[in-house]
Write an enzyme that holds these catalytic residues in place. Structure first.
Site, short mmCIF file in Angstrom:
data_model
loop_
_atom_site.label_atom_id
_atom_site.label_comp_id
_atom_site.label_asym_id
_atom_site.label_seq_id
_atom_site.Cartn_x
_atom_site.Cartn_y
_atom_site.Cartn_z
CD GLU A 1 -4.22 7.31 -4.96
OE1 GLU A 1 -5.00 7.10 -5.89
OE2 GLU A 1 -2.98 7.35 -5.12
NE ARG B 1 -1.35 8.03 -12.18
CZ ARG B 1 -2.62 7.64 -11.99
NH1 ARG B 1 -3.30 8.10 -10.93
NH2 ARG B 1 -3.21 6.85 -12.84
CG HIS C 1 -3.64 2.78 -12.70
ND1 HIS C 1 -3.65 1.52 -12.13
CD2 HIS C 1 -3.81 3.66 -11.68
CE1 HIS C 1 -3.83 1.63 -10.82
NE2 HIS C 1 -3.92 2.91 -10.52
CG ASP D 1 18.54 11.69 -14.16
OD1 ASP D 1 18.59 12.79 -13.56
OD2 ASP D 1 19.19 10.69 -13.79
CG ASP E 1 -6.91 3.97 -5.84
OD1 ASP E 1 -7.06 2.75 -5.64
OD2 ASP E 1 -6.24 4.42 -6.77
#
Length: 258
Positions: free
Chosen positions: A151, A73, A48, A87, A177
């Site tokens: 969520e 995240r 977000h 990576d 959520d």
């Protein structure tokens, strides 16, 4: 060269609460500033916030000088994105919108090399210190921390099955959520939902995994810690900046401007 130790992962496994800050301003300068504050972990948000792989790369570099652990995240439970984030050196990842144990197993598989998973092999990556950690594929799991975000109402029903998936280190309850899933979008502390959140914290701990949460409300953060939360974000960089700016402006508007 040795693989860096993930103190955050080992603290969670030992049941030691880890206090964090959410970062969504997408700036390596901001991350470097808050990394020096002493938080146990900082969340770098790609779901977000307007972060891309390159901006997260520079933020990981900014955190590296401090004992704070970066938690990335990712935008979705996606094999390619997880491969690329790992990576560039992320050792802890948070994967959103996990509703079933099947999705949880997929998420873990994306972080493991064959035969345990499907992560693609890379050579001179930042994670391997550009090839200097010769045994990286053999030791990476030791310091890799996989956190899943639960969520929805469906996910709560499947909570124990999700927690039972091998390779899952912790489960984060997404409050916004979760409220929306029960018909309370935009609310943060509905009396129907908060008991479900507290119950989820206890259930996750009972399942032997680390529960996580985010709230900028101090009383709520302390309550989550009381009921078993282990990785708790107690604020966001954007909210801290906004509140500070609003308060400073308000003080000088009084008597000096419209």
């Amino acid at each position: 060269m040795e693989l860096p130790i993930n103190a955050f992962k080992h603290a969670l496994a030992a049941g030691k609460p880890q206090i964090g800050l959410w970062s969504s301003l997408s700036s390596h300068l901001t991350v470097e500033l808050i990394a020096g504050a002493g938080f146990d972990w900082i969340l770098l948000d790609m779901e977000h916030a307007p972060n891309d792989l390159e901006s997260v790369h520079t933020q990981l570099q900014a955190v590296a000088a401090y004992p704070t652990q970066a938690v990335v995240r990712v935008p979705w439970n996606d094999m390619v994105m997880l491969k690329r984030v790992l990576d560039i050196g992320a050792q802890t990842v948070l994967i959103p919108m996990i509703d079933t144990p099947e999705q949880a197993r997929e998420a873990v598989s994306y972080t493991r090399y064959p035969p345990k998973g499907v992560r693609g092999m890379g050579g001179t990556t930042r994670a391997t210190r550009y090839g200097r950690i010769k045994n990286y594929p053999q030791v990476v799991e030791r310091e890799l921390c996989v956190l899943l975000q639960v969520e929805t109402a469906q996910a709560l029903d499947n909570l124990e099955a999700i927690a039972a998936v091998e390779g899952v280190d912790g489960i984060f309850i997404g409050p916004a959520d979760l409220h929306a899933s029960f018909g309370h979008a935009g609310e943060g502390h509905h009396p129907e939902i908060w008991p479900k959140i507290e119950d989820a914290m206890r259930r996750i701990r009972a399942a032997g995994k680390a529960p996580g949460f985010l709230t900028p409300v101090e009383a709520d953060s302390r309550r989550i810690l009381e009921v078993g939360g282990l990785f708790v974000a107690v604020g966001t960089d954007a909210n801290l900046l906004m509140r500070g700016a609003d308060a400073l402006c308000a003080r000088f508007r009084t008597g000096y401007g419209a």
